[in-house]
Design a protein around this motif. Sequence first.
Motif, mmCIF file in Angstrom:
data_model
loop_
_atom_site.group_PDB
_atom_site.id
_atom_site.type_symbol
_atom_site.label_atom_id
_atom_site.label_comp_id
_atom_site.label_asym_id
_atom_site.label_seq_id
_atom_site.Cartn_x
_atom_site.Cartn_y
_atom_site.Cartn_z
ATOM 1 N N ASP A 102 -46.263 -30.413 -48.134
ATOM 2 C CA ASP A 102 -47.377 -29.617 -48.636
ATOM 3 C C ASP A 102 -46.895 -28.193 -48.894
ATOM 4 O O ASP A 102 -46.394 -27.514 -47.986
ATOM 5 N N ASN A 103 -47.037 -27.743 -50.124
ATOM 6 C CA ASN A 103 -46.544 -26.408 -50.476
ATOM 7 C C ASN A 103 -47.268 -25.313 -49.705
ATOM 8 O O ASN A 103 -46.680 -24.261 -49.394
ATOM 9 N N SER A 104 -48.530 -25.536 -49.382
ATOM 10 C CA SER A 104 -49.268 -24.528 -48.615
ATOM 11 C C SER A 104 -48.674 -24.351 -47.219
ATOM 12 O O SER A 104 -48.655 -23.242 -46.675
ATOM 13 N N ASP A 105 -48.154 -25.436 -46.640
ATOM 14 C CA ASP A 105 -47.476 -25.333 -45.349
ATOM 15 C C ASP A 105 -46.194 -24.516 -45.477
ATOM 16 O O ASP A 105 -45.868 -23.693 -44.609
ATOM 17 N N LYS A 106 -45.463 -24.739 -46.556
ATOM 18 C CA LYS A 106 -44.225 -23.989 -46.777
ATOM 19 C C LYS A 106 -44.517 -22.495 -46.904
ATOM 20 O O LYS A 106 -43.792 -21.656 -46.355
ATOM 21 N N VAL A 107 -45.572 -22.169 -47.642
ATOM 22 C CA VAL A 107 -45.952 -20.765 -47.815
ATOM 23 C C VAL A 107 -46.349 -20.155 -46.471
ATOM 24 O O VAL A 107 -45.973 -19.009 -46.155
ATOM 25 N N LYS A 108 -47.076 -20.924 -45.672
ATOM 26 C CA LYS A 108 -47.477 -20.438 -44.358
ATOM 27 C C LYS A 108 -46.250 -20.200 -43.476
ATOM 28 O O LYS A 108 -46.175 -19.199 -42.751
ATOM 29 N N GLY A 109 -45.300 -21.117 -43.539
ATOM 30 C CA GLY A 109 -44.077 -20.954 -42.768
ATOM 31 C C GLY A 109 -43.301 -19.721 -43.199
ATOM 32 O O GLY A 109 -42.753 -18.986 -42.363
ATOM 33 N N GLN A 110 -43.246 -19.464 -44.511
ATOM 34 C CA GLN A 110 -42.555 -18.290 -45.028
ATOM 35 C C GLN A 110 -43.210 -17.005 -44.527
ATOM 36 O O GLN A 110 -42.516 -16.047 -44.151
ATOM 37 N N GLU A 111 -44.521 -16.984 -44.487
ATOM 38 C CA GLU A 111 -45.228 -15.803 -43.993
ATOM 39 C C GLU A 111 -44.955 -15.573 -42.507
ATOM 40 O O GLU A 111 -44.817 -14.427 -42.064
ATOM 41 N N LEU A 112 -44.860 -16.652 -41.745
ATOM 42 C CA LEU A 112 -44.537 -16.503 -40.324
ATOM 43 C C LEU A 112 -43.154 -15.897 -40.130
ATOM 44 O O LEU A 112 -42.942 -15.044 -39.261
ATOM 45 N N LEU A 113 -42.190 -16.324 -40.956
ATOM 46 C CA LEU A 113 -40.829 -15.773 -40.870
ATOM 47 C C LEU A 113 -40.822 -14.286 -41.212
ATOM 48 O O LEU A 113 -40.130 -13.485 -40.563
ATOM 49 N N LYS A 114 -41.587 -13.909 -42.209
ATOM 50 C CA LYS A 114 -41.668 -12.494 -42.586
ATOM 51 C C LYS A 114 -42.294 -11.676 -41.458
ATOM 52 O O LYS A 114 -41.895 -10.516 -41.224
ATOM 53 N N GLU A 115 -43.290 -12.260 -40.777
ATOM 54 C CA GLU A 115 -43.899 -11.560 -39.642
ATOM 55 C C GLU A 115 -42.870 -11.297 -38.545
ATOM 56 O O GLU A 115 -42.841 -10.223 -37.938
ATOM 57 N N VAL A 116 -42.028 -12.304 -38.307
ATOM 58 C CA VAL A 116 -40.992 -12.135 -37.292
ATOM 59 C C VAL A 116 -40.004 -11.049 -37.704
ATOM 60 O O VAL A 116 -39.635 -10.171 -36.907
ATOM 61 N N LEU A 117 -39.586 -11.066 -38.967
ATOM 62 C CA LEU A 117 -38.581 -10.101 -39.440
ATOM 63 C C LEU A 117 -39.135 -8.683 -39.519
ATOM 64 O O LEU A 117 -38.371 -7.707 -39.439
ATOM 65 N N ARG A 118 -40.432 -8.534 -39.680
ATOM 66 C CA ARG A 118 -41.003 -7.185 -39.677
ATOM 67 C C ARG A 118 -40.862 -6.518 -38.311
ATOM 68 O O ARG A 118 -40.811 -5.298 -38.210
ATOM 69 N N LYS A 119 -40.809 -7.340 -37.276
ATOM 70 C CA LYS A 119 -40.659 -6.791 -35.926
ATOM 71 C C LYS A 119 -39.233 -6.916 -35.390
ATOM 72 O O LYS A 119 -38.853 -6.214 -34.457
ATOM 73 N N ASP A 120 -38.477 -7.852 -35.972
ATOM 74 C CA ASP A 120 -37.094 -8.059 -35.536
ATOM 75 C C ASP A 120 -36.236 -8.324 -36.774
ATOM 76 O O ASP A 120 -36.084 -9.463 -37.200
ATOM 77 N N HIS A 121 -35.675 -7.248 -37.344
ATOM 78 C CA HIS A 121 -34.936 -7.355 -38.609
ATOM 79 C C HIS A 121 -33.635 -8.141 -38.454
ATOM 80 O O HIS A 121 -33.066 -8.578 -39.463
ATOM 81 N N THR A 122 -33.161 -8.302 -37.249
ATOM 82 C CA THR A 122 -31.859 -8.946 -37.038
ATOM 83 C C THR A 122 -31.980 -10.375 -36.530
ATOM 84 O O THR A 122 -30.992 -10.951 -36.063
ATOM 85 N N ASN A 123 -33.151 -10.948 -36.615
ATOM 86 C CA ASN A 123 -33.332 -12.313 -36.126
ATOM 87 C C ASN A 123 -32.640 -13.293 -37.075
ATOM 88 O O ASN A 123 -33.103 -13.520 -38.194
ATOM 89 N N MET A 124 -31.527 -13.845 -36.621
ATOM 90 C CA MET A 124 -30.701 -14.697 -37.476
ATOM 91 C C MET A 124 -31.399 -15.996 -37.869
ATOM 92 O O MET A 124 -31.237 -16.481 -39.004
ATOM 93 N N GLN A 125 -32.162 -16.569 -36.956
ATOM 94 C CA GLN A 125 -32.848 -17.824 -37.277
ATOM 95 C C GLN A 125 -33.873 -17.610 -38.381
ATOM 96 O O GLN A 125 -33.964 -18.414 -39.335
ATOM 97 N N ALA A 126 -34.645 -16.528 -38.265
ATOM 98 C CA ALA A 126 -35.659 -16.237 -39.282
ATOM 99 C C ALA A 126 -34.997 -15.929 -40.624
ATOM 100 O O ALA A 126 -35.459 -16.383 -41.679
ATOM 101 N N LEU A 127 -33.890 -15.179 -40.613
ATOM 102 C CA LEU A 127 -33.187 -14.855 -41.855
ATOM 103 C C LEU A 127 -32.638 -16.111 -42.515
ATOM 104 O O LEU A 127 -32.730 -16.275 -43.744
#
Length: 304
Positions: free
Chosen positions: A216-241
């Motif tokens: 489901d593309n909507s799930d993919k978009v939601k997952g992408q937003e979660l990763l961006k949320e993580v990177l906004r607080k932790d720019h060096t998170n290798m898993q999220a990157l």
Amino acid sequence: MNFWLSVGLLTAIVALVCFYPLLRKRNPVDDTKRDELNKALYFDRLQELERDEQQGLLSNAEQLKTELQQSLLEDIPEQATAQAEDKRSFGKIWFASGLLTLGILSMAVYLKVGSWHGENMLEKTYEKLPHFYERLKEEESKPLSETEMQQFATALRLQLQKTPDDAATWWLLGQIGMASDKAQLAHDSYARAVQLAPDNHEYKIAYARILMFSEDNSDKVKGQELLKEVLRKDHTNMQALSLLAFRYFETEEYKMAAVTWAMMLKLMSEDDPRRDLIEKSIRSARDAQAEQEEEKRKQLVPVK
């Protein structure tokens, strides 16, 4: 206690329905027939007495008639009442016996195939929860078997029934779901963990990862937003990157994919074994970007 009370009540109802005829009063039709027979015998005897009296064979005919009448009045009710009481007592005995037999059979069937077996197994599985936590420490050298993972998941579910707001247990259940290829279990467990602990980056990344694998593309978009949320607080998170870079590459955003991988490359040490793979991914993204731009250029230049 309520269960056994319900069983007893249900057994009594079934017994009453099945054996009620044994408790019913005896049908008076048989008694009526017997009374008619006794009356017929009485009149036959009375006629005999009258014949004997006419022939002068009896000197006390009136006394005999009186005794005959007395016998009819006294013997018939006593006989009918006694027989009715005997049959009623016999019916009560059969009812009690049937009720007892039904209770024994019901208990035997329950002990044989009742749900208590399942409850007992669940209780034993839950008692093994500390053992499974210890087994996790040996996961790398001695992975959990499929049976152990199923039992572990069951034990965690039972634990969550008692502590439904334990985010760590929900996340662990999601990990077991991933390891045992139960995507829905992992999805629901990670979602609950993130809901309970929205600031936990590990839970968010785990949830985002399974969303990225959704069709489901909507799930993919939601997952992408979660990763961006993580990177906004932790720019060096290798898993999220890493996950975000693959998402960009999947959506043909090759420039962003190359930039993200390049950021990862800067964060790695020179002897990191992953550098070769990241460098190869960057080259693939740049080559794909070049082909993409060339295709756009061709579309813009009119064919002569």
